[in-house]
Design a protein around this motif. Sequence first.
Motif, PDB file in Angstrom:
ATOM      1  N   PRO A 239       0.822  -1.216   0.000  1.00 50.75           N
ATOM      2  CA  PRO A 239       0.000   0.000   0.000  1.00 50.75           C
ATOM      3  C   PRO A 239       0.851   1.258   0.000  1.00 50.75           C
ATOM      4  O   PRO A 239       2.005   1.251   0.447  1.00 50.75           O
ATOM      5  CB  PRO A 239      -0.811  -0.120   1.298  1.00 50.75           C
ATOM      6  N   GLU A 256      -6.412   3.973   4.116  1.00 48.89           N
ATOM      7  CA  GLU A 256      -6.727   4.185   2.707  1.00 48.89           C
ATOM      8  C   GLU A 256      -7.519   5.461   2.494  1.00 48.89           C
ATOM      9  O   GLU A 256      -7.349   6.151   1.487  1.00 48.89           O
ATOM     10  CB  GLU A 256      -7.510   2.987   2.163  1.00 48.89           C
ATOM     11  N   GLY A 260      -6.166   8.195   0.065  1.00 48.29           N
ATOM     12  CA  GLY A 260      -7.029   8.574  -1.055  1.00 48.29           C
ATOM     13  C   GLY A 260      -7.227  10.077  -1.119  1.00 48.29           C
ATOM     14  O   GLY A 260      -7.253  10.671  -2.207  1.00 48.29           O
TER      15      GLY A 260
END
Length: 289
Positions: A239, A256, A260
């Motif tokens: 990631p 995330e 994002g």
Amino acid sequence: MTDHDKVPRYVPPTPRSRRLGRELRVLRDARGMRAEDAAHQLNCSQRRLSRIESGEIRVRVGDLMGMLTLYGVPLTDERAKQMLEVARQVREPGWWQRLGRLSQKYLTYIAFESEAAELRNFEPSLVPGLLQTEAYARAVIGVGRETESEAIDQSVNARMRRQEVLTRADRPLRLVIILSEAVLLCKVGGEDVLRDQLQHLIEMSRRPNVTLQVLTFDAGAHLADSGGFAILSFGATDPDLGYVETPAGELFLEAEREIGRLREVFDHLRTLALSPAESTRLIRERAAV
């Protein structure tokens, strides 16, 4: 495996150590073993096992062999061979591990940066470290630390060494930089130092792995008004990692949702910024003043 080994210096996690830890967690889960049971059979604490699985501790090859055996993976298996090779590689000391004066979070950032495939970075006031000249870096690092000559030298040397990721023969780092126009005007170190720094930006922008854009004042308000940030990418298997510097210290972002948001802001800034060619022309104009 025991908990009594003394670690002489801080060893930051890296994408590879974290990936290896995740694989070990998957193997343990596949055997239906609780962490406390595995730790008991491996003769270590549950905390140590957890830190190995998170990548905070770089597992020793001998300990890894014991874990693989416990989890039913033959040491002759191709997967086991690959994991053992990674364990050998991650235990090789990085150059940054010998830098005792730098913060643990900064050393961690250097470790991640050294393994990243791409770095996206927005800087609102200063040239980013990977593109700084030595004189510019010394002027930045020396602010408020005029009597700490040894510490300044070490920090400057570390910053120059970091830049090798851009020129290494094997998979040089892809660097995408957005600079505020303010960076081109801030006379860090004086006019001569700034002029040399701008020339260096022009030279580095010619490298195929470096993309440089300038966000001019004419762009107006934007989504990054709270400061600069970086996004490190490591490839499909790992990631992304966000990194933000604040007056209170450095922050790593891993959720995330947070990553994002950083991607959205960076893409927004790229649409507002000058193209790479237009940016180079502007930097050349500023350097000629």
